[in-house]
Design an enzyme around this catalytic site. Structure first.
Site, mmCIF file in Angstrom:
data_model
loop_
_atom_site.group_PDB
_atom_site.id
_atom_site.type_symbol
_atom_site.label_atom_id
_atom_site.label_comp_id
_atom_site.label_asym_id
_atom_site.label_seq_id
_atom_site.Cartn_x
_atom_site.Cartn_y
_atom_site.Cartn_z
ATOM 1 N N PHE A 1 0.888 -1.476 -0.221
ATOM 2 C CA PHE A 1 -0.037 0.079 0.044
ATOM 3 C C PHE A 1 0.926 1.160 0.011
ATOM 4 O O PHE A 1 1.986 1.185 0.951
ATOM 5 C CB PHE A 1 -0.917 0.182 1.181
ATOM 6 C CG PHE A 1 -1.827 0.593 1.397
ATOM 7 C CD1 PHE A 1 -3.154 0.848 -0.072
ATOM 8 C CD2 PHE A 1 -2.060 2.280 2.124
ATOM 9 C CE1 PHE A 1 -4.200 2.029 0.122
ATOM 10 C CE2 PHE A 1 -2.645 3.269 1.976
ATOM 11 C CZ PHE A 1 -4.270 2.532 1.020
ATOM 12 N N ASP B 1 1.245 -5.177 8.409
ATOM 13 C CA ASP B 1 0.136 -4.649 7.803
ATOM 14 C C ASP B 1 -1.062 -5.401 7.308
ATOM 15 O O ASP B 1 -1.261 -6.475 6.904
ATOM 16 C CB ASP B 1 0.386 -3.879 6.865
ATOM 17 C CG ASP B 1 -1.065 -2.480 6.428
ATOM 18 O OD1 ASP B 1 -1.828 -3.022 6.864
ATOM 19 O OD2 ASP B 1 -0.549 -1.724 5.908
ATOM 20 N N TYR C 1 -11.573 1.160 9.828
ATOM 21 C CA TYR C 1 -12.923 1.080 9.043
ATOM 22 C C TYR C 1 -12.907 0.333 7.971
ATOM 23 O O TYR C 1 -13.695 0.405 7.621
ATOM 24 C CB TYR C 1 -12.771 2.321 9.349
ATOM 25 C CG TYR C 1 -11.217 2.880 8.502
ATOM 26 C CD1 TYR C 1 -11.248 2.639 6.974
ATOM 27 C CD2 TYR C 1 -10.033 3.618 8.775
ATOM 28 C CE1 TYR C 1 -9.465 2.716 6.419
ATOM 29 C CE2 TYR C 1 -9.078 4.178 8.045
ATOM 30 C CZ TYR C 1 -8.981 3.419 7.269
ATOM 31 O OH TYR C 1 -7.742 3.690 6.422
ATOM 32 N N LYS C 2 -12.207 -0.656 8.477
ATOM 33 C CA LYS C 2 -12.868 -1.189 7.379
ATOM 34 C C LYS C 2 -14.007 -2.770 7.469
ATOM 35 O O LYS C 2 -14.779 -2.469 8.230
ATOM 36 C CB LYS C 2 -11.268 -2.243 6.928
ATOM 37 C CG LYS C 2 -10.655 -1.365 5.971
ATOM 38 C CD LYS C 2 -9.132 -1.635 4.750
ATOM 39 C CE LYS C 2 -8.838 -0.842 4.700
ATOM 40 N NZ LYS C 2 -8.331 0.152 3.755
ATOM 41 N N ARG D 1 -12.250 -3.333 -7.232
ATOM 42 C CA ARG D 1 -12.391 -4.444 -5.985
ATOM 43 C C ARG D 1 -13.528 -4.908 -4.933
ATOM 44 O O ARG D 1 -14.574 -3.611 -5.079
ATOM 45 C CB ARG D 1 -11.655 -3.885 -4.821
ATOM 46 C CG ARG D 1 -9.919 -3.860 -5.550
ATOM 47 C CD ARG D 1 -9.278 -3.681 -3.940
ATOM 48 N NE ARG D 1 -9.636 -2.547 -3.194
ATOM 49 C CZ ARG D 1 -9.101 -2.152 -2.020
ATOM 50 N NH1 ARG D 1 -7.732 -2.629 -1.588
ATOM 51 N NH2 ARG D 1 -10.015 -0.427 -1.925
#
Length: 409
Positions: free
Chosen positions: A132, A209, A234-235, A383
């Site tokens: 990322f 990560d 927050y996912k 995605r």
């Protein structure tokens, strides 16, 4: 090839057999919402239905009535107590090793800087080219600050980092390796335990990560022997936009690895406010500034559901969801120039899949207009992020059906 009616019937049957189906009704769906299929739970989870009541109670009682006394009532402990809950529910971490604070970027910086400082004389950080952007940018900055060398591993954007690649890259000069457990682009699930073991044999430390792992796939930080880990909430953890990140420091590094942002909340006695910085013992030493208490409330509501469901049940449904999405894509899309950019093997796949075609940026905009919300990742990938507690199989069917209508051979 199954026809559309057969696949819709299968979706209904899967929903009926879903042991987690009751959780779907425990997420907030406001009146007037125009979403037909939400396929972006790996970027931002839905809010818990209980959250408005939790927020109202907190504002009117804890904040409104207790005012500043709330800090000494319990708020000062929240970064660690919430971290312990998170470690238990999603990270495979014993108490006292996880703290909730900061953003992922800041937490990554703090722990990576602590790690390289704990390996004096070693000048190399190993990372991969498709990690990322934040991870790559932060490590580039640390390398510039500390006069270190970045050693890049070229990874396939449709896959991710492998133990064999790591073994070929690490050596006596490696201080730290940093990888994502689930690749943000492809959903590839790395063999974290094997990679950690390989890095340790070279004398390096490991920072994982977990942004696309936590709350979606089982994580066993203690069992892996991981040194450090970071991730967002927050996912799949449904902590809401901008919710605080978490950091993990294995207990064996407490007292030796010191993070570089010295703030009052990480001080041994924060309210003495005296001269000189003396870090708090244990995981509290990772803290810097005032904890984001109000921002932790959505995470607590999400953890309530995750703990009740259990991460193993979440993973079982996640695999069924991605398998079904792959079945739909194979039936409807792959003969129209669409390519799979994710692993086919379920054991190597996290909670999302990516499909690609040259015109998918434009098609994503059209899907959003129809109330079908996937995620676009440049240069040409859509995605499909499937959050097991809130996503139904019929929802996956309807979202992929809309994509099928827009994809012209």
């Amino acid at each position: 090839m199954p026809d559309r009616t057969d696949l819709l019937a299968k979706a209904h049957a899967l929903d009926e057999a879903d042991p987690l189906r009751g959780f779907r009704d425990r997420f907030l769906t406001p009146d007037g919402a125009d979403v037909v299929a939400y396929l972006d739970g790996n970027s931002l989870g839905r809010p818990a239905g209980a959250l408005p009541e939790h927020m109202d109670r907190f504002i009117h009682q804890q904040w409104g009535q207790r005012l500043i006394r709330g800090w000494t009532d319990e708020w000062l402990d929240w970064p660690v107590t919430v971290g312990d809950r998170l470690g238990r529910a999603a990270l495979g971490a014993e108490p006292g090793q996880v703290v909730v604070a900061d953003s992922t970027t800041v937490m990554l910086y703090k722990l990576a800087r602590a790690a390289v400082a704990a390996r004096p004389g070693r000048r190399e950080i190993v990372l991969d080219t498709d990690n990322f952007p934040t991870d790559r940018y932060v490590l580039e900055g640390i390398a510039a600050e500390r006069d270190l060398v970045l050693k890049w591993i070229e990874t396939d954007p449709a896959a991710g980092i492998t133990d064999e690649q790591v073994a070929a890259a690490v050596g006596p000069d490696t201080a730290l390796v940093v990888f994502s457990h689930v690749a943000y682009r492809s959903g590839y699930l790395a063999d974290a335990e094997a990679i950690t073991r390989t890095a340790h044999r070279a004398g390096a430390l490991v920072l994982w990560d977990l942004c696309h792992s936590a709350g979606s796939v089982p994580v066993e930080l203690d069992e892996w022997g991981a040194d450090f880990a970071v991730g967002c909430t927050y996912k799949y953890l449904n902590g809401g936009p901008g919710s605080p990140a978490f950091g993990y420091v294995n207990r064996r590094h407490h007292g030796s690895a010191q993070q570089p942002i010295w703030g009052w909340m990480g001080h041994r006695e924060p309210f003495e406010m005296g001269p000189g910085y003396h870090p708090a013992d244990g995981i509290r030493g990772v803290l810097s500034g005032t904890p984001p208490i109000l921002a932790m409330l959505p995470l607590l509501a999400g953890l309530d559901m995750l703990e009740e469901a259990g991460i193993e049940a979440v993973r079982a449904k996640s695999l069924l969801l991605t398998e079904f999405a792959l079945e739909l894509a194979e039936s409807w899309l792959f003969d129209r120039g669409v390519q799979l950019a994710s692993p086919r093997e379920s054991e190597r796949r996290g909670g999302h899949i990516t499909v690609r075609r040259a015109d998918f940026r434009e098609i994503t905009d059209k899907l959003w207009d129809r109330g079908v919300i996937p995620d676009f990742r440049a240069p040409d990938g859509i995605r499909i992020g499937l959050a097991p507690l809130s996503t139904s199989f019929v929802e996956v069917h309807n979202g992929l059906a809309a994509l099928r209508e827009l994809v012209v051979a």
